[in-house]
Design a protein around this motif. Structure first.
Motif, PDB file in Angstrom:
ATOM      1  N   ALA A  13       7.242  41.505 -30.127  1.00 48.75           N
ATOM      2  CA  ALA A  13       6.778  40.919 -29.097  1.00 48.75           C
ATOM      3  C   ALA A  13       6.690  42.304 -27.789  1.00 48.75           C
ATOM      4  O   ALA A  13       7.638  42.849 -27.764  1.00 48.75           O
ATOM      5  N   SER A  14       5.713  42.242 -27.169  1.00 49.38           N
ATOM      6  CA  SER A  14       5.598  43.269 -26.178  1.00 49.38           C
ATOM      7  C   SER A  14       5.562  42.633 -24.599  1.00 49.38           C
ATOM      8  O   SER A  14       5.817  43.482 -23.747  1.00 49.38           O
ATOM      9  N   LEU A  15       5.910  41.505 -24.678  1.00 46.03           N
ATOM     10  CA  LEU A  15       6.020  40.800 -23.223  1.00 46.03           C
ATOM     11  C   LEU A  15       7.281  39.665 -23.354  1.00 46.03           C
ATOM     12  O   LEU A  15       7.470  39.094 -24.292  1.00 46.03           O
ATOM     13  N   LEU A  16       7.682  39.600 -22.167  1.00 51.79           N
ATOM     14  CA  LEU A  16       8.883  38.556 -21.837  1.00 51.79           C
ATOM     15  C   LEU A  16       7.989  37.542 -21.047  1.00 51.79           C
ATOM     16  O   LEU A  16       7.212  37.753 -20.258  1.00 51.79           O
ATOM     17  N   HIS A  17       8.299  36.369 -21.510  1.00 50.77           N
ATOM     18  CA  HIS A  17       7.575  35.185 -20.814  1.00 50.77           C
ATOM     19  C   HIS A  17       8.540  34.139 -20.368  1.00 50.77           C
ATOM     20  O   HIS A  17       9.880  33.936 -21.121  1.00 50.77           O
ATOM     21  N   GLY A  31       7.991  42.028 -10.241  1.00 55.13           N
ATOM     22  CA  GLY A  31       6.812  42.806 -10.986  1.00 55.13           C
ATOM     23  C   GLY A  31       6.327  41.949 -11.870  1.00 55.13           C
ATOM     24  O   GLY A  31       5.391  42.474 -12.675  1.00 55.13           O
ATOM     25  N   TRP A  32       6.720  40.541 -12.210  1.00 50.06           N
ATOM     26  CA  TRP A  32       6.226  39.535 -12.980  1.00 50.06           C
ATOM     27  C   TRP A  32       4.895  39.102 -12.730  1.00 50.06           C
ATOM     28  O   TRP A  32       4.516  39.152 -11.366  1.00 50.06           O
ATOM     29  N   GLN A  33       4.112  38.580 -13.655  1.00 51.98           N
ATOM     30  CA  GLN A  33       2.608  38.494 -13.207  1.00 51.98           C
ATOM     31  C   GLN A  33       2.436  36.895 -13.834  1.00 51.98           C
ATOM     32  O   GLN A  33       2.831  36.611 -14.961  1.00 51.98           O
ATOM     33  N   THR A  34       1.905  36.408 -13.122  1.00 50.00           N
ATOM     34  CA  THR A  34       1.547  34.733 -13.389  1.00 50.00           C
ATOM     35  C   THR A  34       0.262  34.851 -14.566  1.00 50.00           C
ATOM     36  O   THR A  34      -0.872  35.497 -14.272  1.00 50.00           O
ATOM     37  N   ILE A  35       0.446  34.268 -15.795  1.00 48.20           N
ATOM     38  CA  ILE A  35      -0.525  34.054 -16.775  1.00 48.20           C
ATOM     39  C   ILE A  35      -1.061  32.857 -16.697  1.00 48.20           C
ATOM     40  O   ILE A  35      -2.107  32.604 -17.328  1.00 48.20           O
ATOM     41  N   ILE A  47       3.618  29.870 -15.645  1.00 48.24           N
ATOM     42  CA  ILE A  47       4.265  30.754 -16.754  1.00 48.24           C
ATOM     43  C   ILE A  47       4.046  32.304 -16.312  1.00 48.24           C
ATOM     44  O   ILE A  47       2.838  32.580 -15.957  1.00 48.24           O
ATOM     45  N   LEU A  48       5.093  33.035 -16.402  1.00 45.33           N
ATOM     46  CA  LEU A  48       4.955  34.560 -16.057  1.00 45.33           C
ATOM     47  C   LEU A  48       5.615  35.314 -17.017  1.00 45.33           C
ATOM     48  O   LEU A  48       5.885  34.893 -18.237  1.00 45.33           O
ATOM     49  N   ALA A  49       4.855  36.488 -17.059  1.00 44.55           N
ATOM     50  CA  ALA A  49       5.060  37.629 -18.183  1.00 44.55           C
ATOM     51  C   ALA A  49       5.494  38.870 -17.463  1.00 44.55           C
ATOM     52  O   ALA A  49       4.838  38.966 -16.328  1.00 44.55           O
ATOM     53  N   SER A  50       6.163  39.784 -18.119  1.00 45.25           N
ATOM     54  CA  SER A  50       6.642  41.046 -17.741  1.00 45.25           C
ATOM     55  C   SER A  50       6.830  41.811 -19.022  1.00 45.25           C
ATOM     56  O   SER A  50       7.305  41.417 -20.033  1.00 45.25           O
ATOM     57  N   ARG A  51       6.809  43.041 -18.971  1.00 48.13           N
ATOM     58  CA  ARG A  51       6.931  44.068 -20.032  1.00 48.13           C
ATOM     59  C   ARG A  51       8.238  44.386 -19.911  1.00 48.13           C
ATOM     60  O   ARG A  51       9.078  44.653 -18.642  1.00 48.13           O
ATOM     61  N   PRO A  52       9.183  44.564 -20.973  1.00 48.51           N
ATOM     62  CA  PRO A  52      10.318  44.967 -20.938  1.00 48.51           C
ATOM     63  C   PRO A  52      10.543  46.293 -20.462  1.00 48.51           C
ATOM     64  O   PRO A  52       9.675  46.988 -20.405  1.00 48.51           O
ATOM     65  N   HIS A  54      12.279  49.062 -21.129  1.00 45.28           N
ATOM     66  CA  HIS A  54      12.001  50.113 -22.256  1.00 45.28           C
ATOM     67  C   HIS A  54      10.737  50.234 -22.538  1.00 45.28           C
ATOM     68  O   HIS A  54      10.313  51.576 -22.707  1.00 45.28           O
ATOM     69  N   ASP A  55       9.746  49.444 -22.420  1.00 44.84           N
ATOM     70  CA  ASP A  55       8.453  49.906 -22.470  1.00 44.84           C
ATOM     71  C   ASP A  55       7.653  50.160 -21.297  1.00 44.84           C
ATOM     72  O   ASP A  55       6.880  51.296 -21.320  1.00 44.84           O
ATOM     73  N   ALA A  56       8.178  50.054 -20.176  1.00 44.82           N
ATOM     74  CA  ALA A  56       7.692  50.387 -18.862  1.00 44.82           C
ATOM     75  C   ALA A  56       8.100  51.786 -18.785  1.00 44.82           C
ATOM     76  O   ALA A  56       7.429  52.644 -18.064  1.00 44.82           O
ATOM     77  N   VAL A  57       9.407  52.169 -19.370  1.00 45.90           N
ATOM     78  CA  VAL A  57       9.612  53.673 -19.247  1.00 45.90           C
ATOM     79  C   VAL A  57       9.524  54.689 -20.301  1.00 45.90           C
ATOM     80  O   VAL A  57      10.072  55.717 -20.486  1.00 45.90           O
ATOM     81  N   GLY A  58       8.799  54.018 -21.315  1.00 49.62           N
ATOM     82  CA  GLY A  58       8.578  54.722 -22.518  1.00 49.62           C
ATOM     83  C   GLY A  58       9.610  54.747 -23.494  1.00 49.62           C
ATOM     84  O   GLY A  58       9.619  55.747 -24.529  1.00 49.62           O
ATOM     85  N   LEU A  59      10.494  54.026 -23.582  1.00 52.64           N
ATOM     86  CA  LEU A  59      11.558  54.163 -24.697  1.00 52.64           C
ATOM     87  C   LEU A  59      11.098  53.489 -25.981  1.00 52.64           C
ATOM     88  O   LEU A  59      10.467  52.759 -25.974  1.00 52.64           O
TER      89      LEU A  59
END
Length: 59
Positions: A13-17, A31-35, A47-52, A54-59
């Motif tokens: 999974a690359s997004l949290l919902h 920083g969450w986006q409505t999907i 329903i909202l989604a956000s990248r974890p 660690h993905d946002a900082v390249g970990l």
């Protein structure tokens, strides 16, 4: 919600919902986006989604 980001274990999974009936504005500021906007059992919700983080900082 930052704790959810920090505790997220990398996986396929690359997004949290999640969904909320009434806190859309707060989470969009975080920083969450409505999907999707929907109605479930007569209740309007988003329903909202956000990248974890660690993905946002390249970990």
């Amino acid at each position: 919600m930052n704790q959810a980001h920090a505790a997220f274990i990398p996986s396929a999974a690359s997004l949290l919902h999640f969904y909320t009936p009434d806190r859309q504005t707060f989470y969009r500021r975080q920083g969450w986006q409505t999907i999707e906007d929907s109605t479930v059992n007569g209740e309007d919700l988003s329903i909202l989604a956000s990248r974890p983080m660690h993905d946002a900082v390249g970990l």
